[in-house]
Design a protein around this motif. Structure first.
Motif, PDB file in Angstrom:
ATOM      1  N   SER A  14       0.771  -1.131  -0.009  1.00 13.04           N
ATOM      2  CA  SER A  14      -0.134   0.032  -0.012  1.00 13.04           C
ATOM      3  C   SER A  14       0.867   1.371   0.025  1.00 13.04           C
ATOM      4  N   VAL A  15       0.148   2.594  -0.439  1.00 13.12           N
ATOM      5  CA  VAL A  15       0.959   3.687   0.003  1.00 13.12           C
ATOM      6  C   VAL A  15       1.615   3.852   1.375  1.00 13.12           C
ATOM      7  N   THR A  16       0.916   3.508   2.302  1.00 16.10           N
ATOM      8  CA  THR A  16       1.518   3.740   3.627  1.00 16.10           C
ATOM      9  C   THR A  16       2.677   2.723   3.696  1.00 16.10           C
ATOM     10  N   GLY A  17       2.517   1.523   3.265  1.00 15.00           N
ATOM     11  CA  GLY A  17       3.412   0.340   3.491  1.00 15.00           C
ATOM     12  C   GLY A  17       4.761   0.951   2.688  1.00 15.00           C
ATOM     13  N   VAL A  18       4.579   1.503   1.511  1.00 19.69           N
ATOM     14  CA  VAL A  18       5.886   1.842   0.551  1.00 19.69           C
ATOM     15  C   VAL A  18       6.530   2.994   1.098  1.00 19.69           C
ATOM     16  N   GLU A  19       5.593   3.964   1.764  1.00 20.61           N
ATOM     17  CA  GLU A  19       6.321   5.104   2.234  1.00 20.61           C
ATOM     18  C   GLU A  19       7.119   4.558   3.567  1.00 20.61           C
ATOM     19  N   ASN A  20       6.568   3.547   4.421  1.00 18.86           N
ATOM     20  CA  ASN A  20       7.226   3.122   5.437  1.00 18.86           C
ATOM     21  C   ASN A  20       8.267   2.073   5.290  1.00 18.86           C
ATOM     22  N   ASP A  21       8.700   1.973   3.897  1.00 23.88           N
ATOM     23  CA  ASP A  21       9.644   1.093   3.419  1.00 23.88           C
ATOM     24  C   ASP A  21       9.319  -0.321   4.336  1.00 23.88           C
ATOM     25  N   ALA A  22       8.199  -0.775   4.207  1.00 25.18           N
ATOM     26  CA  ALA A  22       7.731  -2.074   4.774  1.00 25.18           C
ATOM     27  C   ALA A  22       8.115  -3.400   4.298  1.00 25.18           C
ATOM     28  N   GLY A  23       8.850  -3.208   3.084  1.00 26.98           N
ATOM     29  CA  GLY A  23       9.088  -4.514   2.434  1.00 26.98           C
ATOM     30  C   GLY A  23       8.267  -4.960   1.291  1.00 26.98           C
ATOM     31  N   ILE A  24       8.819  -6.290   0.747  1.00 28.35           N
ATOM     32  CA  ILE A  24       8.052  -6.466  -0.333  1.00 28.35           C
ATOM     33  C   ILE A  24       6.775  -7.084  -0.081  1.00 28.35           C
ATOM     34  N   GLY A  25       5.617  -6.618  -0.723  1.00 22.26           N
ATOM     35  CA  GLY A  25       4.221  -7.406  -0.341  1.00 22.26           C
ATOM     36  C   GLY A  25       3.909  -8.160  -1.681  1.00 22.26           C
ATOM     37  N   ALA A  26       2.564  -8.049  -1.940  1.00 21.04           N
ATOM     38  CA  ALA A  26       2.092  -8.748  -3.019  1.00 21.04           C
ATOM     39  C   ALA A  26       0.858  -8.113  -3.456  1.00 21.04           C
ATOM     40  N   ASN A  27       0.593  -7.764  -4.649  1.00 18.89           N
ATOM     41  CA  ASN A  27      -0.478  -7.367  -5.180  1.00 18.89           C
ATOM     42  C   ASN A  27      -1.891  -7.996  -5.158  1.00 18.89           C
ATOM     43  N   PRO A  28      -3.020  -7.339  -5.313  1.00 18.28           N
ATOM     44  CA  PRO A  28      -4.196  -8.033  -5.491  1.00 18.28           C
ATOM     45  C   PRO A  28      -4.340  -9.532  -6.295  1.00 18.28           C
ATOM     46  N   ASP A  29      -4.006  -9.001  -7.616  1.00 18.09           N
ATOM     47  CA  ASP A  29      -3.966 -10.107  -8.528  1.00 18.09           C
ATOM     48  C   ASP A  29      -3.092 -11.251  -8.403  1.00 18.09           C
ATOM     49  N   VAL A  30      -1.738 -10.973  -7.451  1.00 20.69           N
ATOM     50  CA  VAL A  30      -0.849 -11.998  -7.251  1.00 20.69           C
ATOM     51  C   VAL A  30      -1.698 -13.059  -6.038  1.00 20.69           C
TER      52      VAL A  30
END
Length: 404
Positions: A137-153
Motif C-alpha cells: 500500500s501507499v503507507t507501506g511503501v512510504e514506510n519501506d515495509a518490504g515486499i508485499g503482494a498485489n491483489p492479482d498475485v
C-alpha cells in the motif's frame, strides 16, 4: 445454478462463523532463535489449554507457515503437536516477495499424506498471505515495509491453493486472507475479499501514535478499526488473527507497556469484544523472538498461571463495537522501538518512528523466515494515504503489520 451457488455460499459462510475459536498466534522459533520442534509446540498447546482462570479453553493455534524451519518443504512439526494435543489449527501460507507458493503447498500436502484425517480434521481455516496488501500500500511503501503482494498475485495464489486441494480432505476448509484494517476499504483490494471466505484482522491500538493511544482509549481504537474492517468486507466473517498489549518494552506515544495495562486490554478488548464472540487468536502465549523490544506474552516459561488474572470482569465496559470511537490523525507522532518479528514483521502506524532490529520502517524477506530492520516514516496527510471512513470520526491511516 445461481440459487444453488447462493445456498452453497451461505452454508459456507455459516460454517466459517459457526464456532468462535479461542487460540494464540504462534511463531516458528523460540526466544533464543532456535527452531521449534514437536515437543516445543506440544508444551505450548498444552499450556494454552490449561490456563488458570481463562474465559474458555484456548485450544486453537494460528501458524504462519506450513514449512518446518531449516527445511525446504518438510511439514511443520506443529502438525504432529496439534494431533497429540487435539489443537485446532488456522494454517498460513507466506505470499510476499515470492512468485510461487509451491513449497508451502508441498509441505502441506506432505503433512496430509503423513497424518491423513488426524490432521485434516483439526484444520479450521487457511490464510493465504498475511499483510501483503499493507506492505504494497501507499503507507507501506512510504514506510519501506518490504515486499508485499498485489491483489492479482494474491488471487492467483488463492486459486493455486484451491486447485491443489480441490479433491483433498481440506476441500471444504474456509480460505481467508489476513491484513490490516485500512487496506480493506481500498477498492483495488476488493478482488481479494471476493476470493476468500473470511477476513483476518491484525490490530494493535498500542502502536497507534497520534491517536490518543492510552490504555484507557485502546478499546475505542480497536472498536473503530474493527468496524472499518467489517464495513469494508460486507458479509464476510471477520476473524481476529492478532491483537494484544505488551507487558514490557518501549513506550509508543501514549502507549505504555505494563502488566496492569496488558490486563486492562485483555478485559476491555478480549473479554468485552472478542472471547467467545468471534474467532480470536491472541498475541501471544509465550515470547518467541529475542529481537522484540516489546513483549506481549501472557505467561513466563509456559506457566499455566498467567502474569495477570485471566478471569473476565463480571460487567462489560464496552457495550458494542459500532460507533464506539472517534479517532483523528492530523499530525505526527514519534517513537523508538521494534515490533514483534518471528519470520517477517513491520508495524506501521501514524507519525514517524525509528527503530532497530525488526523495527517500524522497513522489512525484507521471503518464505517463512524473513527479517525486518531499518528506519522509516509514515505520513498521514497526503490524499493517497488518508482514508475517510464513517466510523464515528475516523480519519487517517492506521496500519499494523505484525507478521510472524
Amino acid at each position: 445454478m445461481r440459487a444453488t451457488g447462493y445456498l452453497a455460499a451461505s452454508a459456507l459462510a455459516s460454517a466459517v462463523s459457526a464456532q468462535n475459536y479461542l487460540g494464540f498466534s504462534t511463531g516458528s522459533t523460540k526466544i533464543d532463535g532456535s527452531v521449534k520442534v514437536q515437543a516445543d509446540y506440544e508444551a505450548e498447546f498444552t499450556a494454552a489449554q490449561k490456563l488458570v482462570g481463562a474465559p474458555g479453553i484456548f485450544n486453537a493455534a494460528r501458524l504462519y507457515t506450513n514449512i518446518q524451519g531449516g527445511s525446504a518443504t518438510d511439514p511443520i512439526e506443529a502438525f504432529a503437536a496439534a494431533i497429540a494435543t487435539n489443537t485446532s489449527l488456522l494454517l498460513g501460507i507466506w505470499c510476499s516477495g515470492t512468485t510461487t507458493i509451491e513449497p508451502e503447498l508441498t509441505a502441506l500436502q506432505a503433512g496430509l499424506t503423513k497424518y491423513g484425517s488426524k490432521l485434516a480434521d483439526l484444520v479450521i481455516g487457511i490464510s493465504i498471505g498475511s499483510e501483503d496488501l499493507y506492505r504494497n500500500s501507499v503507507t507501506g511503501v512510504e514506510n519501506d515495509a518490504g515486499i508485499g503482494a498485489n491483489p492479482d498475485v494474491l488471487v492467483g495464489f488463492i486459486d493455486d491453493y484451491k486447485k491443489a486441494f480441490a479433491s483433498s480432505a481440506l476441500k471444504d476448509v474456509p480460505v481467508g486472507h489476513v491484513d490490516t484494517w485500512n487496506v480493506f476499504p481500498n477498492a483495488t483490494n476488493k478482488p481479494v475479499i471476493d476470493a476468500v471466505d473470511w477476513i483476518g484482522l491484525d490490530e494493535y491500538p498500542y502502536y497507534q501514535t497520534g491517536q490518543d493511544n492510552t490504555i484507557e482509549n485502546a478499546a475505542n481504537l480497536f472498536s473503530a478499526a474493527l468496524d472499518a474492517a467489517k464495513a469494508a468486507v460486507g458479509d464476510k466473517p471477520v476473524w481476529i488473527t492478532e491483537t494484544g498489549w505488551p507487558y514490557t518494552g518501549m513506550t509508543w506515544d501514549k502507549g505504555v507497556p505494563s502488566v496492569a495495562n496488558a490486563k486492562t486490554y485483555w478485559d476491555t478488548v478480549g473479554c468485552d469484544m472478542l472471547f467467545n464472540k468471534m474467532p480470536t487468536f491472541w498475541y501471544d502465549l509465550i515470547d518467541d523472538n529475542a529481537n522484540n523490544n516489546e513483549s506481549f506474552a501472557i505467561t513466563d516459561n509456559l506457566s499455566t498461571k498467567a502474569r495477570f488474572n485471566l478471569t473476565c470482569p463480571a460487567s462489560s465496559t464496552v457495550s458494542s463495537s459500532s460507533g464506539a470511537a472517534s479517532a483523528t490523525v492530523t499530525g505526527s507522532g514519534s517513537g523508538n522501538g521494534s515490533t514483534k518479528t518471528t519470520g517477517a514483521a513491520t508495524t506501521a502506524t501514524t507519525g514517524t518512528k525509528t527503530g532497530g532490529s525488526g523495527s517500524t520502517g522497513s522489512a525484507s524477506g521471503s518464505g517463512s523466515a524473513a527479517s525486518a530492520s531499518g528506519t522509516g516514516a509514515v505520513t498521514t496527510n497526503g490524499a493517497s494515504s488518508v482514508l475517510n471512513l464513517s466510523i464515528g470520526t475516523l480519519v487517517g491511516v492506521v496500519a499494523f503489520a505484525c507478521m510472524l
